[in-house]
Design a protein around this motif. Sequence first.
Motif, PDB file in Angstrom:
ATOM      1  N   PRO A 152       0.829  -1.199   0.000  1.00 29.63           N
ATOM      2  CA  PRO A 152       0.000   0.000   0.000  1.00 29.63           C
ATOM      3  C   PRO A 152       0.868   1.255   0.000  1.00 29.63           C
ATOM      4  O   PRO A 152       1.952   1.278   0.592  1.00 29.63           O
ATOM      5  N   VAL A 153       0.406   2.268  -0.696  1.00 28.70           N
ATOM      6  CA  VAL A 153       1.163   3.520  -0.767  1.00 28.70           C
ATOM      7  C   VAL A 153       1.065   4.220   0.591  1.00 28.70           C
ATOM      8  O   VAL A 153      -0.025   4.400   1.128  1.00 28.70           O
ATOM      9  N   SER A 154       2.193   4.591   1.167  1.00 24.82           N
ATOM     10  CA  SER A 154       2.190   5.219   2.489  1.00 24.82           C
ATOM     11  C   SER A 154       1.564   6.604   2.428  1.00 24.82           C
ATOM     12  O   SER A 154       1.488   7.237   1.365  1.00 24.82           O
ATOM     13  N   ILE A 155       1.135   7.077   3.599  1.00 29.16           N
ATOM     14  CA  ILE A 155       0.535   8.413   3.691  1.00 29.16           C
ATOM     15  C   ILE A 155       1.533   9.468   3.229  1.00 29.16           C
ATOM     16  O   ILE A 155       1.176  10.454   2.584  1.00 29.16           O
ATOM     17  N   TRP A 156       2.826   9.237   3.491  1.00 30.22           N
ATOM     18  CA  TRP A 156       3.835  10.232   3.146  1.00 30.22           C
ATOM     19  C   TRP A 156       4.095  10.275   1.650  1.00 30.22           C
ATOM     20  O   TRP A 156       4.331  11.339   1.080  1.00 30.22           O
ATOM     21  N   ALA A 157       4.026   9.104   1.002  1.00 27.23           N
ATOM     22  CA  ALA A 157       4.170   9.082  -0.454  1.00 27.23           C
ATOM     23  C   ALA A 157       2.991   9.810  -1.095  1.00 27.23           C
ATOM     24  O   ALA A 157       3.138  10.532  -2.084  1.00 27.23           O
ATOM     25  N   ARG A 158       1.791   9.616  -0.519  1.00 27.54           N
ATOM     26  CA  ARG A 158       0.605  10.290  -1.045  1.00 27.54           C
ATOM     27  C   ARG A 158       0.687  11.797  -0.825  1.00 27.54           C
ATOM     28  O   ARG A 158       0.221  12.586  -1.645  1.00 27.54           O
ATOM     29  N   ILE A 159       1.293  12.193   0.289  1.00 30.38           N
ATOM     30  CA  ILE A 159       1.502  13.627   0.528  1.00 30.38           C
ATOM     31  C   ILE A 159       2.466  14.186  -0.504  1.00 30.38           C
ATOM     32  O   ILE A 159       2.279  15.292  -1.025  1.00 30.38           O
ATOM     33  N   GLY A 160       3.502  13.408  -0.815  1.00 30.55           N
ATOM     34  CA  GLY A 160       4.437  13.835  -1.853  1.00 30.55           C
ATOM     35  C   GLY A 160       3.733  14.041  -3.179  1.00 30.55           C
ATOM     36  O   GLY A 160       4.001  15.003  -3.907  1.00 30.55           O
ATOM     37  N   GLU A 161       2.790  13.145  -3.497  1.00 27.30           N
ATOM     38  CA  GLU A 161       2.020  13.284  -4.729  1.00 27.30           C
ATOM     39  C   GLU A 161       1.146  14.534  -4.690  1.00 27.30           C
ATOM     40  O   GLU A 161       0.992  15.233  -5.699  1.00 27.30           O
ATOM     41  N   ALA A 162       0.574  14.817  -3.520  1.00 33.27           N
ATOM     42  CA  ALA A 162      -0.271  16.013  -3.385  1.00 33.27           C
ATOM     43  C   ALA A 162       0.554  17.281  -3.565  1.00 33.27           C
ATOM     44  O   ALA A 162       0.136  18.236  -4.228  1.00 33.27           O
TER      45      ALA A 162
END
Length: 236
Positions: free
Chosen positions: A4-14
């Motif tokens: 699963p994509v971590s919350i921090w990776a998703r923040i990086g995407e945002a």
Amino acid sequence: MDQPVSIWARIGEALATLVRGEGLGAVFEHLRGAPEHSVGFTIAVIALGAKMAKADGHVTRDEVATFRRIFQISPDEETHAARVFDLARTDVAGFDAYARQIAAMFGPGAPMLKDVLEGLFAIAVADGDYHEAENAFLAEVSRIFGLDECCFAAMRASFVPDAEPDPWTVLQLPPSAPVEEARARWKTLVREAHPDRAIARGLPAEAVQLAEERVVALNRAWEQIRDGAAHAHSHL
């Protein structure tokens, strides 16, 4: 199986959606969908935490340690959290502008906004000194979030170490309320604060410690009221 994509990776995407010259506040415009609530929550706590750091003039090691306790960050993902903090710290927008964007994202009075405020309280009291400026900051954030005064008072009573938390305030009830009503309120608030409920409404698993600590505070408050009532009854 894919990890699963971590919350921090998703923040990086945002953060990657920002165009040159855009402030951090623009990220919230891209995070209106329910699946993005956990990302929005995390960015909100970091961003408002950075603004709150200016309220008392400095960020202490204890505050940083508390943030790390709330959010488990692996070393290779620290850059995302640091970038959010720096963007918020250097943004010319005031904390009230962030608070309004966050309130619009979740909806005034939404349970997730209580989670955001709770995370900010945990950071504010981490150094053992709850500054007047921090109190004013958090009170204004609470007002912008559409949370009522008793909710703010209950949260303050649970976190601020200047006095023993008043159990009635923690349960958001007047001391004149019947014990039966206190018991019912305690059950309702514990059910709402349960980690599974918190995750279901979008609290990231990395921050579930907040929900667990809220349950501990609620249980402690109810035990004090229950024991006090039993003691009073035994002396009748």
